[in-house]
Design an enzyme around this catalytic site. Structure first.
Site, PDB file in Angstrom:
ATOM      1  N   GLU A  18       0.572 -11.086 133.793  1.00  0.00           N
ATOM      2  CA  GLU A  18      -0.479 -10.078 133.921  1.00  0.00           C
ATOM      3  C   GLU A  18      -1.664 -10.364 132.991  1.00  0.00           C
ATOM      4  O   GLU A  18      -2.784  -9.949 133.261  1.00  0.00           O
ATOM      5  CB  GLU A  18       0.097  -8.674 133.705  1.00  0.00           C
ATOM      6  CG  GLU A  18       1.029  -8.333 134.865  1.00  0.00           C
ATOM      7  CD  GLU A  18       1.498  -6.897 134.909  1.00  0.00           C
ATOM      8  OE1 GLU A  18       1.409  -6.210 133.881  1.00  0.00           O
ATOM      9  OE2 GLU A  18       1.959  -6.483 135.991  1.00  0.00           O
ATOM     10  N   ASP A  48       5.995  -1.590 145.695  1.00  0.00           N
ATOM     11  CA  ASP A  48       6.286  -2.390 144.507  1.00  0.00           C
ATOM     12  C   ASP A  48       5.916  -1.552 143.291  1.00  0.00           C
ATOM     13  O   ASP A  48       5.190  -0.565 143.408  1.00  0.00           O
ATOM     14  CB  ASP A  48       5.449  -3.678 144.545  1.00  0.00           C
ATOM     15  CG  ASP A  48       5.716  -4.581 143.341  1.00  0.00           C
ATOM     16  OD1 ASP A  48       6.899  -4.833 143.055  1.00  0.00           O
ATOM     17  OD2 ASP A  48       4.759  -5.020 142.687  1.00  0.00           O
ATOM     18  N   SER A  49       6.403  -1.969 142.121  1.00  0.00           N
ATOM     19  CA  SER A  49       6.016  -1.265 140.897  1.00  0.00           C
ATOM     20  C   SER A  49       4.557  -1.539 140.531  1.00  0.00           C
ATOM     21  O   SER A  49       3.996  -0.836 139.702  1.00  0.00           O
ATOM     22  CB  SER A  49       6.910  -1.708 139.742  1.00  0.00           C
ATOM     23  OG  SER A  49       6.791  -3.102 139.570  1.00  0.00           O
ATOM     24  N   CYS A  93      11.698 -12.098 140.742  1.00  0.00           N
ATOM     25  CA  CYS A  93      10.642 -11.145 140.394  1.00  0.00           C
ATOM     26  C   CYS A  93       9.385 -11.654 141.066  1.00  0.00           C
ATOM     27  O   CYS A  93       9.102 -12.863 141.007  1.00  0.00           O
ATOM     28  CB  CYS A  93      10.450 -11.091 138.873  1.00  0.00           C
ATOM     29  SG  CYS A  93       9.021 -10.102 138.352  1.00  0.00           S
ATOM     30  N   HIS A  96       6.416 -11.590 140.330  1.00  0.00           N
ATOM     31  CA  HIS A  96       5.403 -12.219 139.471  1.00  0.00           C
ATOM     32  C   HIS A  96       5.669 -13.712 139.248  1.00  0.00           C
ATOM     33  O   HIS A  96       4.755 -14.454 138.918  1.00  0.00           O
ATOM     34  CB  HIS A  96       5.378 -11.554 138.090  1.00  0.00           C
ATOM     35  CG  HIS A  96       4.672 -10.240 138.023  1.00  0.00           C
ATOM     36  ND1 HIS A  96       5.184  -9.090 138.565  1.00  0.00           N
ATOM     37  CD2 HIS A  96       3.481  -9.880 137.456  1.00  0.00           C
ATOM     38  CE1 HIS A  96       4.345  -8.086 138.337  1.00  0.00           C
ATOM     39  NE2 HIS A  96       3.315  -8.538 137.673  1.00  0.00           N
ATOM     40  N   CYS A 101       9.804  -5.045 145.182  1.00  0.00           N
ATOM     41  CA  CYS A 101      10.081  -5.213 143.752  1.00  0.00           C
ATOM     42  C   CYS A 101      11.573  -5.499 143.561  1.00  0.00           C
ATOM     43  O   CYS A 101      12.419  -4.706 143.982  1.00  0.00           O
ATOM     44  CB  CYS A 101       9.683  -3.923 143.048  1.00  0.00           C
ATOM     45  SG  CYS A 101      10.187  -3.821 141.332  1.00  0.00           S
TER      46      CYS A 101
END
Lengths: 262, 262
Positions: A148, A6-7, A180, A182, A69
């Site tokens: 984040e 993942d990034s 995504c 997140h 990702c």
């Protein structure tokens, strides 16, 4: 081992889902924090990062690679499949399949980073699986920074979500892809904004389910891994306090992150 | 040539200010878009990026290096000065000097990225120049993404600014350092929130002024550059549509960005 990249740490939600579904299999995870985020970068740079990540996972003993990702999968999964002989499991494919299967009226919304939305890969895949479905997409570049920061329930986050989701609501989607890793952390807010009749599809869970299906069809791969006796390992290209906290929170236990220059 | 590097395009505001003050001198700019942003990364990764950027600028003929990125300057300027023999001009030093000079009552606020605020380099420098001044700092990690989205006047941006600036207002600062090259684009909103009696210090303008002073004291360096007949060049490690637009907007003319893998 099952390789997952993942990034950043978002893909750890995929790793956790894989661990829950296949607890006997060793994982090797790589989070490219030093180059994070991918979602605002060009296809060329994202693809080059994906090659480096795949090389690293193979060097650590991965026998298949999960692209956790969405930005990376949307941009580079075709290239990686051409260039590498190991199986590539792709979060986008798994998620599109599920959305096409569960959508009642065929009105499917997609939210993701700029890179994911620009690629139109969800549209292409949905069209292939369920021709004629209505698709609406919206890039939401501020959601990753908000997650984040841990602003998961702040008024500003709700306002920004309202702005992003407005056009999807007008287009009356009945299914919404959280494109995504997140975004599931904002799932409650997104659900309440979209209304309880809209079905949210969590790409992390779908990637893990897709991997499980692949291993069930190819039992030798899994049994080789299980017999290897290896331990799961978690690598990152940069380590900071917030990254460590997020990793521990996702797994519900302390995770040993090994820093590596890739 | 005058070398200038930044984590992205924000440092182009420094390059533009340098061009305005020293129009006869050739610049070589490097924006590390592929690894942007620096502000949320660890000191080790930021320092390694700064070394690579400096090596690249020197290879292109830079005879001095301006660190245009506050996060990079705050983290790595000491290391670069130890490791390289060329003069290093540092946006933090220039900005702290100005703030210490203009603050009436010695109440100085600093806003910046996590990396800049964590480094405490503004505090150390201000204490050295003006002992006893009262310093308050606030990390504002969401401002860079908001600027990069072009949300310069949105209601959400105003609310987020209000949240970030609240504690600085309570500590009655009379001078506020915009400790990130993206922040001047929010200058009007910040000024209106802080009140017109608070003096804002723009780190881009101060870095350019500091460079000009250095060149005035070392006239041979500038005259060598002017005689070289070289043209200014602008390099980036990744190029996307928004990056090109921002570069053109900052300079008020089309800027030819050359992509380079550093």
């Amino acid at each position: 081992m099952i390789g997952i990249f993942d990034s950043g740490v978002g893909g750890m939600t995929v790793a956790k889902a894989v661990e829950d579904l296949c607890p006997h299999l060793p994982l090797v995870y790589f989070g490219d924090i030093a180059r994070s985020p991918y979602g605002s970068k060009s296809p060329e740079v994202i693809t080059e990062c994906c090659r480096r990540n795949t090389d690293f996972l193979l060097s650590q003993g991965a026998e298949l690679v999960v692209i956790a990702c969405n930005s990376a999968a949307a941009t580079a999964s075709g290239t990686l499949r051409r260039e590498y002989s190991v199986p590539i499991i792709d979060v986008v494919e798994a998620t599109a399949e599920k959305a096409a299967a569960v959508s009642a009226a065929g009105g499917i919304g997609i939210i993701g980073t700029r890179a994911t939305v620009r690629s139109k890969v969800y549209e292409q895949r949905l069209e292939a699986i369920r021709p004629g479905c209505r698709i609406a997409s919206q890039a939401c570049p501020l959601l990753v920074p908000l997650v984040e920061e841990g602003w998961l329930d702040k008024r500003e986050t709700k306002m920004i979500l309202r702005r992003y989701l407005h056009s999807l609501q007008q287009q009356q989607v009945d299914t919404l892809i959280l494109g995504c890793t997140h975004y599931p952390l904002l799932g409650r807010l997104i659900q309440s904004r979209m209304g309880k009749r809209v079905r949210l599809i969590d790409s992390s869970a779908e990637a893990a389910r897709h991997l499980k299906e692949f291993l069930d069809k190819n039992p030798r791969i899994g049994s080789n891994m299980a017999e290897s006796g290896q331990q799961s390992r978690f690598f990152v290209s940069d380590s900071t306090g917030p990254v460590q906290q997020l990793a521990d929170r996702i797994f519900g236990r302390p995770i040993h992150l090994e820093k590596v220059d890739v």
